[in-house]
Design an enzyme around this catalytic site. Structure first.
Site, mmCIF file in Angstrom:
data_model
loop_
_atom_site.group_PDB
_atom_site.id
_atom_site.type_symbol
_atom_site.label_atom_id
_atom_site.label_comp_id
_atom_site.label_asym_id
_atom_site.label_seq_id
_atom_site.Cartn_x
_atom_site.Cartn_y
_atom_site.Cartn_z
ATOM 1 N N ASP A 61 -7.044 4.411 -4.362
ATOM 2 C CA ASP A 61 -7.617 4.087 -3.199
ATOM 3 C C ASP A 61 -8.360 5.446 -2.823
ATOM 4 O OD1 ASP A 61 -7.849 1.862 -0.652
ATOM 5 O OD2 ASP A 61 -7.380 3.830 0.296
ATOM 6 N N LYS A 73 0.813 -1.434 0.162
ATOM 7 C CA LYS A 73 -0.046 -0.120 -0.198
ATOM 8 C C LYS A 73 1.095 1.162 -0.060
ATOM 9 C CE LYS A 73 -4.467 0.853 0.051
ATOM 10 N NZ LYS A 73 -5.734 0.154 -0.113
HETATM 11 P P1 NDP Z 1 -13.028 7.732 -2.659
HETATM 12 O O1 NDP Z 1 -12.107 8.580 -2.547
HETATM 13 O O2 NDP Z 1 -13.771 7.251 -3.955
HETATM 14 O O3 NDP Z 1 -14.312 7.853 -1.535
HETATM 15 C C1 NDP Z 1 -13.940 8.057 -0.036
HETATM 16 C C2 NDP Z 1 -15.327 8.539 0.337
HETATM 17 O O4 NDP Z 1 -14.994 8.143 1.888
HETATM 18 C C3 NDP Z 1 -15.742 9.982 0.124
HETATM 19 O O5 NDP Z 1 -17.154 9.921 0.255
HETATM 20 C C4 NDP Z 1 -15.123 10.374 1.384
HETATM 21 O O6 NDP Z 1 -15.726 11.777 1.761
HETATM 22 C C5 NDP Z 1 -15.415 9.480 2.454
HETATM 23 N N1 NDP Z 1 -14.178 9.493 3.287
HETATM 24 C C6 NDP Z 1 -12.688 9.537 3.183
HETATM 25 N N2 NDP Z 1 -12.191 9.594 4.409
HETATM 26 C C7 NDP Z 1 -13.260 9.950 5.426
HETATM 27 C C8 NDP Z 1 -13.092 10.235 6.795
HETATM 28 N N3 NDP Z 1 -12.182 10.273 7.574
HETATM 29 N N4 NDP Z 1 -14.368 10.324 7.344
HETATM 30 C C9 NDP Z 1 -15.544 10.394 6.753
HETATM 31 N N5 NDP Z 1 -15.689 10.079 5.416
HETATM 32 C C10 NDP Z 1 -14.623 9.813 4.379
HETATM 33 O O7 NDP Z 1 -12.312 6.282 -2.091
HETATM 34 P P2 NDP Z 1 -12.973 4.753 -2.243
HETATM 35 O O8 NDP Z 1 -14.332 4.725 -2.493
HETATM 36 O O9 NDP Z 1 -12.015 4.055 -3.512
HETATM 37 O O10 NDP Z 1 -12.608 4.141 -0.941
HETATM 38 C C11 NDP Z 1 -13.416 3.971 0.197
HETATM 39 C C12 NDP Z 1 -13.026 2.829 1.002
HETATM 40 O O11 NDP Z 1 -13.017 1.491 0.283
HETATM 41 C C13 NDP Z 1 -11.798 2.967 1.723
HETATM 42 O O12 NDP Z 1 -11.632 2.256 2.726
HETATM 43 C C14 NDP Z 1 -10.653 2.291 0.667
HETATM 44 O O13 NDP Z 1 -9.460 1.832 1.212
HETATM 45 C C15 NDP Z 1 -11.739 1.080 0.352
HETATM 46 N N6 NDP Z 1 -11.358 0.266 -0.788
HETATM 47 C C16 NDP Z 1 -11.282 0.901 -1.963
HETATM 48 C C17 NDP Z 1 -11.096 -0.061 -3.046
HETATM 49 C C18 NDP Z 1 -11.079 0.508 -4.387
HETATM 50 O O14 NDP Z 1 -10.923 -0.186 -5.490
HETATM 51 N N7 NDP Z 1 -11.177 2.065 -4.687
HETATM 52 C C19 NDP Z 1 -10.604 -1.428 -2.853
HETATM 53 C C20 NDP Z 1 -11.021 -2.053 -1.855
HETATM 54 C C21 NDP Z 1 -11.254 -1.200 -0.429
HETATM 55 P P3 NDP Z 1 -15.142 13.015 1.106
HETATM 56 O O15 NDP Z 1 -15.374 13.385 -0.174
HETATM 57 O O16 NDP Z 1 -15.837 14.034 1.977
HETATM 58 O O17 NDP Z 1 -13.801 12.946 1.556
HETATM 59 O O1 2IT Z 2 -7.892 -1.644 -0.781
HETATM 60 C C1 2IT Z 2 -7.789 -2.007 -1.671
HETATM 61 O O2 2IT Z 2 -7.817 -3.354 -2.190
HETATM 62 C C2 2IT Z 2 -7.551 -1.246 -3.107
HETATM 63 N N1 2IT Z 2 -7.536 -0.052 -2.768
HETATM 64 C C3 2IT Z 2 -7.354 -1.673 -4.319
HETATM 65 C C4 2IT Z 2 -5.977 -2.400 -4.412
HETATM 66 C C5 2IT Z 2 -5.814 -2.704 -6.130
HETATM 67 O O3 2IT Z 2 -4.394 -2.861 -5.960
HETATM 68 O O4 2IT Z 2 -6.529 -2.738 -6.850
#
Ligand code: NDP
Ligand code: 2IT
Length: 456
Positions: free
Chosen positions: A170, A130
């Site tokens: 992420d 990461k």
């Molecule tokens: P995005 O940046 O697309 O969206 C993040 C969302 O979470 C936004 O709505 C943001 O609000 C909110 N957020 C972020 N930080 C905080 C906080 N401290 N308190 C409250 N709300 C918060 O990210 P993703 O959708 O990609 O990721 C969301 C989660 O999913 C994370 O935990 C990530 O690690 C996990 N994840 C993502 C993957 C991927 O493929 N993208 C894969 C597996 C897991 P705001 O816009 O106000 O910041």
């Molecule tokens: O938390 C996760 O699994 C991710 N942000 C996606 C990682 C990836 O390599 O696609």
């Protein structure tokens, strides 16, 4: 040495805390995994002798570097960047990059640790890593984000490569940032390779990668419900977040006949009593991703909804809870109110969104609880398929990739039930502790590869 002579769980955790002072998220993630692993390895001498868990909980390396960039007012800005390469026993390091002001080494170490188990669970050949920075993309112009990403990659490029370490997106890192970083990697190395995933379709990206995490999490939820003789149709869902994972999870819940009551961001949550239909979800995607707006603005367009500032949605009665924002967003008290309000399934789209107290509440209540390392693995699994397509220089169709994602999630669910059902209970119908199942199944593959290598 007899197995009974080895350190127990409390001594092991005391050592972890001592070696990682102040890194509370990292310690928390290890705590959650280690309690199940200790039980699993209690009669398995080799895992003790070769210190396998101790070694997985010590990243192979942590690279930390300075990232300088110039903002639009010609101020020189300095940020810190990291790449945590946790473990590559079963494949190249793989895992996202997070840009958020609360990113610390502890946060990235917890994420890289979790990623190691998650990637193993997919059944693909992917190690765990990461990276990220405390850079805050909010309120920055496209050119500022571009200059930051280029500067970040100017150091990162030495540590990554399509057979070495393959980052992706992420929080705060989506298609725009991946494209800027890929462009800089290509420029520095003069190589067009699959060094990042989540790329644009024009330059080696894969169909279905964008939707994969959210869709995959809901497939996992569907598989948990199916095993319990139930389905998503007619159920109400509380979803947090409004980014990539949240909006696609919401979309899939609607496809399957469920009703999504909430979405949120870091400023609060929106409750829509009529439910977020596909058109409303599409508005949220456009507003949050392209216009980089606030979820609060939703109520101006859909006035029957209500915005709750500075609040999380876990007090809203629902059947399904799907946290898709960030770590520790469901605390013990939130978990209690979800259970008291009749929630029957929690599935984690985010990484470690439930704290240790919350996990204990869900386990004690024996509701269906799908931990992030299993439930949100669809994203990295599709990244694995993007790597395969890049390596073979082929492009798979949307239909093929959707089907592969579905099968990958089914495989992960199966691996969880293999180790999550107590001895003597039915594998098909007995209570499944998905946390334990995911931890043990994820651990075993990595551990056995490490055993085969000896001490390296
Ligand atoms: P995005 O940046 O697309 O969206 C993040 C969302 O979470 C936004 O709505 C943001 O609000 C909110 N957020 C972020 N930080 C905080 C906080 N401290 N308190 C409250 N709300 C918060 O990210 P993703 O959708 O990609 O990721 C969301 C989660 O999913 C994370 O935990 C990530 O690690 C996990 N994840 C993502 C993957 C991927 O493929 N993208 C894969 C597996 C897991 P705001 O816009 O106000 O910041
Ligand atoms: O938390 C996760 O699994 C991710 N942000 C996606 C990682 C990836 O390599 O696609």
């Amino acid at each position: 040495m007899a197995v009974s002579d080895h350190v127990g769980f409390p001594e092991f955790m005391a050592g972890v805390e001592k070696r990682n002072p102040g890194q509370k998220e990292f310690v928390q993630a290890i705590h959650e995994v280690a309690q199940d692993i200790f039980e699993f390895i209690q009669d398995k001498e080799e895992y003790h002798e070769y210190q396998i868990l101790r070694r997985i909980a010590e990243p192979d390396r942590v690279v930390s570097f300075r990232v300088c960039w110039e903002d639009d007012d010609n101020n020189i800005r300095v940020q810190r960047g990291w790449r945590v390469q946790n473990n590559n026993a079963i494949g190249p390091y793989k895992g996202g990059i997070r840009f958020h002001p609360n990113v610390t080494e502890s946060v990235l170490k917890f994420l890289a640790f979790e990623q190691t188990f998650k990637n193993s669970l997919t059944g693909l050949s992917l190690g765990g890593g990461k990276g990220g920075s405390n850079f805050n993309p909010k309120g920055k112009s496209d050119h500022e984000v571009m200059r930051f990403c280029q500067s970040f990659m100017t150091e990162l490029f030495r540590h990554v490569g399509d057979d070495i370490d393959v980052p992706a997106g992420d929080i705060g890192v989506g298609g725009r940032e991946i494209a800027y970083m890929f462009g800089q990697y290509k420029r520095i190395t003069n190589k067009f390779s699959g060094v990042l995933t989540g790329k644009g379709l024009e330059f080696g990206g894969s169909l279905v990668r964008t939707e994969a995490t959210g869709y995959g999490a809901v497939y996992f939820l569907q598989d948990m419900l199916k095993r319990a003789g139930d389905d998503v149709e007619g159920k109400t869902a509380v979803v947090s977040g409004s980014g990539n994972v949240a909006t696609h999870a919401a979309e899939k819940i609607v496809h399957l006949g469920g009703k999504v009551l909430t979405l949120s961001d870091s400023q609060g949550f929106v409750f829509d009593p009529d439910g977020f239909d596909l058109e409303k979800i599409s508005w949220v995607k456009e507003h949050k991703t392209r216009r980089r707006g606030r979820i609060a603005d939703y109520v101006e367009v859909y006035p029957s909804a209500k915005f709750h500032a500075e609040a999380r949605p876990w007090g809203v009665p629902c059947d399904l809870a799907v946290p898709c924002a960030t770590q520790n967003e469901i605390r013990g008290e939130d978990a209690k109110s979800l259970v008291a309000n009749g929630c029957i399934v929690v599935v984690e789209g985010a990484n470690m969104p439930t704290d240790l107290d919350g996990v204990a509440v869900f386990k004690n209540a024996r509701i269906l609880f799908g931990p992030g390392k299993a439930a949100n693995a669809g994203g990295v699994a599709l990244s694995g398929l993007e790597m395969s397509q890049n390596a073979a220089r082929v492009v798979w169709s949307e239909e093929e990739l959707q089907e592969r994602l579905r099968q990958l999630m089914l495989g992960i669910h199966d691996r969880c039930t293999q180790y999550g059902v107590s001895a003597g209970a039915s594998k098909d119908t007995g209570y499944c502790d998905y946390v334990k199942g995911a931890n043990i199944a994820g651990f075993k593959k990595v551990a056995d590869a490490m055993l085969a290598y000896g001490v390296v």
